[in-house]
Design a protein around this motif. Sequence first.
Motif, PDB file in Angstrom:
ATOM      1  N   ASN A 156      -2.346   9.223  -5.770  1.00 45.45           N
ATOM      2  CA  ASN A 156      -2.453   8.367  -4.579  1.00 45.45           C
ATOM      3  C   ASN A 156      -1.700   8.945  -3.378  1.00 45.45           C
ATOM      4  O   ASN A 156      -0.853   8.266  -2.780  1.00 45.45           O
ATOM      5  N   ARG A 177      -9.585  15.766   1.077  1.00 42.49           N
ATOM      6  CA  ARG A 177      -9.683  14.875   2.227  1.00 42.49           C
ATOM      7  C   ARG A 177      -8.317  14.295   2.528  1.00 42.49           C
ATOM      8  O   ARG A 177      -7.552  13.959   1.625  1.00 42.49           O
ATOM      9  N   PRO A 230      -9.854   6.091  -1.269  1.00 43.33           N
ATOM     10  CA  PRO A 230      -8.432   5.909  -0.954  1.00 43.33           C
ATOM     11  C   PRO A 230      -8.140   6.178   0.519  1.00 43.33           C
ATOM     12  O   PRO A 230      -8.695   7.113   1.113  1.00 43.33           O
ATOM     13  N   SER A 231      -7.279   5.352   1.100  1.00 41.89           N
ATOM     14  CA  SER A 231      -6.995   5.492   2.522  1.00 41.89           C
ATOM     15  C   SER A 231      -5.636   4.914   2.874  1.00 41.89           C
ATOM     16  O   SER A 231      -5.215   3.910   2.305  1.00 41.89           O
ATOM     17  N   TYR A 232      -4.969   5.569   3.811  1.00 45.68           N
ATOM     18  CA  TYR A 232      -3.757   5.019   4.423  1.00 45.68           C
ATOM     19  C   TYR A 232      -3.990   4.732   5.913  1.00 45.68           C
ATOM     20  O   TYR A 232      -3.053   4.470   6.647  1.00 45.68           O
ATOM     21  N   GLY A 275       0.789  -1.233   0.000  1.00 43.97           N
ATOM     22  CA  GLY A 275       0.000   0.000   0.000  1.00 43.97           C
ATOM     23  C   GLY A 275       0.816   1.275   0.000  1.00 43.97           C
ATOM     24  O   GLY A 275       0.302   2.348  -0.291  1.00 43.97           O
ATOM     25  N   HIS A 276       2.104   1.180   0.334  1.00 40.06           N
ATOM     26  CA  HIS A 276       2.967   2.359   0.327  1.00 40.06           C
ATOM     27  C   HIS A 276       3.831   2.451  -0.932  1.00 40.06           C
ATOM     28  O   HIS A 276       4.788   3.229  -0.968  1.00 40.06           O
ATOM     29  N   VAL A 284      -1.413   2.839  -9.170  1.00 40.35           N
ATOM     30  CA  VAL A 284      -1.800   2.152  -7.937  1.00 40.35           C
ATOM     31  C   VAL A 284      -2.610   3.106  -7.074  1.00 40.35           C
ATOM     32  O   VAL A 284      -2.260   4.273  -6.933  1.00 40.35           O
ATOM     33  N   THR A 285      -3.704   2.617  -6.517  1.00 40.94           N
ATOM     34  CA  THR A 285      -4.468   3.373  -5.524  1.00 40.94           C
ATOM     35  C   THR A 285      -4.540   2.547  -4.248  1.00 40.94           C
ATOM     36  O   THR A 285      -4.774   1.336  -4.302  1.00 40.94           O
ATOM     37  N   SER A 286      -4.332   3.198  -3.118  1.00 41.72           N
ATOM     38  CA  SER A 286      -4.309   2.498  -1.832  1.00 41.72           C
ATOM     39  C   SER A 286      -5.673   2.580  -1.150  1.00 41.72           C
ATOM     40  O   SER A 286      -6.227   3.674  -0.996  1.00 41.72           O
ATOM     41  N   THR A 332      -5.981  11.390   3.446  1.00 46.12           N
ATOM     42  CA  THR A 332      -6.112   9.933   3.366  1.00 46.12           C
ATOM     43  C   THR A 332      -5.544   9.223   4.595  1.00 46.12           C
ATOM     44  O   THR A 332      -5.726   8.019   4.744  1.00 46.12           O
ATOM     45  N   ARG A 333      -4.831   9.958   5.472  1.00 48.69           N
ATOM     46  CA  ARG A 333      -4.326   9.329   6.692  1.00 48.69           C
ATOM     47  C   ARG A 333      -5.376   9.331   7.783  1.00 48.69           C
ATOM     48  O   ARG A 333      -5.508   8.393   8.560  1.00 48.69           O
ATOM     49  N   GLU A 337     -10.409  14.882  -4.564  1.00 43.09           N
ATOM     50  CA  GLU A 337     -11.125  13.802  -5.231  1.00 43.09           C
ATOM     51  C   GLU A 337     -12.579  14.182  -5.501  1.00 43.09           C
ATOM     52  O   GLU A 337     -13.133  15.097  -4.896  1.00 43.09           O
ATOM     53  N   ARG A 341      -2.279   7.417 -11.043  1.00 43.73           N
ATOM     54  CA  ARG A 341      -2.916   8.301 -10.073  1.00 43.73           C
ATOM     55  C   ARG A 341      -1.878   8.791  -9.065  1.00 43.73           C
ATOM     56  O   ARG A 341      -0.878   8.118  -8.830  1.00 43.73           O
ATOM     57  N   HIS A 381      -8.741  10.745   7.158  1.00 44.63           N
ATOM     58  CA  HIS A 381     -10.064  10.888   6.532  1.00 44.63           C
ATOM     59  C   HIS A 381     -10.711  12.235   6.850  1.00 44.63           C
ATOM     60  O   HIS A 381     -11.893  12.445   6.550  1.00 44.63           O
ATOM     61  N   PHE A 402      -4.657   5.552 -16.276  1.00 42.24           N
ATOM     62  CA  PHE A 402      -4.377   4.652 -15.158  1.00 42.24           C
ATOM     63  C   PHE A 402      -3.581   5.268 -14.007  1.00 42.24           C
ATOM     64  O   PHE A 402      -3.756   4.879 -12.861  1.00 42.24           O
ATOM     65  N   LYS A 416      -0.370  10.227   0.233  1.00 37.18           N
ATOM     66  CA  LYS A 416      -0.542   9.970   1.667  1.00 37.18           C
ATOM     67  C   LYS A 416      -0.605  11.338   2.298  1.00 37.18           C
ATOM     68  O   LYS A 416       0.414  11.949   2.589  1.00 37.18           O
TER      69      LYS A 416
END
Lengths: 417, 95
Positions: free
Chosen positions: B48, B71, A303-305, A240-241, A255-257, B73-74, B55, B46, B76, B44, B50
């Motif tokens: 992504n 938002r 998406p979330s970490y 995921g990282h 890739v999307t986490s 992503t760590r 979005e 993104r 929310h 494809f 952290k």
Amino acid sequence: MERYSAWRLFREALNGHRGWTPAWRSPSPKRRYDAVIIGGGGHGLATAYYLAKNHGMTNVAVVERGWLGGGNTGRNTTIVRSNYYHRESARLYDFSVRLYESLSRELNYNVMFSQRGVITLAHSRHDLEVVARWAGAAQLHGVDAEMVSVDEIKRRIPLLDTSPSARFPVWGGLMQRRGGTARHDAVAWGYARAASRLGVDIIQNCEVTGFSRNERGRVVGVETSLGPIAAGVVGLAVAGHSTVLADLAGFRLPVTSYALQAFVSEPLKPVMDTVMLSLATGAYISQSDKGGLVIGGGLDLYPSYAQRGNLPTAQRVIGALADQMPALGRVRLLRQWAGIVDVVPDSSPILGETPVEGLFINCGWGTGGFKAIPAGGTLLAHHLATGEPHPLAEPFGLRRFATGALIDEAAASGIAH
Amino acid sequence: MLLIPCPWCGPRDEIEFRCGGQSHIQRPEPFDAVSDEAWADYLFTRINPKGVSYERWLHVFGCRQWFNVARDTRTHEIHAVYRMGEPKPDLRGVE
């Protein structure tokens, strides 16, 4: 490092278990290694092990930000199967299942691989057609997959509501008898111990903060929280990282986490001796040797970490299962958690070269990386040691997104998400 | 559980919404000059992140309007909600 055996266990039992030594060494990092693997989960540790065993490369380090197997390796629902639809995937995952079959003996570590069978349920005529097509494809690729009747399903999973009035009526299913479960921690620890014995340095609590490059842009080492480490080649196995590390190295990935949740119930007497996956609800369930029901389902679809997951998805998964197995309605959950999975548009892994010279990747296993650990390790080790992709890994290169040669398992093999 | 402030309906439960992924993606032009690599990136690849993610969300069981959400992503945590077509909000100090 001592061999584990029944005799050894007996001797230690007489001795109050005071004679055991650590399963792997925890050295300080050297200044230079021939190969550095980022990520101390199953895939990273397996890569280090196969580098040493298959290719004789023992000047190897695995660097891990947290602790071994603390990411998705310790968070999955331990299902192992290889009944995939496309030939490339079936060959890849079946190679992994075959390695799992001899893994405990090879590592001298009991990974508790239990081939209790995996049953995929079809809940409608359309599901049944999908499953029949899928079973046919798997058989053509030499993977054991067979259609099973409602009566057989009822016999194997007495908990399941197979009555005509069931909320999710059962029309039949697909079974892979060689599929099953394994102890996930043991897979990480077993590979770590075996790799350490062959001379690999395993370095925990060591976060990679950057890559060092030479004047041509080739990666020649990693910057870490414990200082710089020079490397001949670098392998990336961080699930995921992956995009976080790719950003540090200066390239992008498709890739999307997402967070994928799992649940375990209070221990029960044996109520289920196989693995069940439901095409209608996406829920999957098995019972661990300790008696806990191990449950998983769909992704939290944003998406979330955060390794937690959110309540609506939990309700959907648990609620569906309570509908399918009404007898479990009053069972309490002990724990709930989530792992951060690396989802790729075609739900197939990304293996091999990156746009950065000297840096190789193993990612994109998404929601099903545990089953592929022995294969992922073998293939990344092969690429790092020889500079060429393993024939099984070749179709899974990052370039497939530009050439259009996608291996779309998302639609083909009933992956719930 | 997320409480998402829809620009039209106000704060509503996350089960009413669907996430549509990364926002502000520009289709490369002109189409006959776009390389396979650039097209693959468009389809494809993104970001992504952290951290703060910009979005698109759809209020699928509500007003059925699309809008943008910033938002983290760590955690929310939702930092901003803004309409389609509007530029990214200035979140310096948050990111």
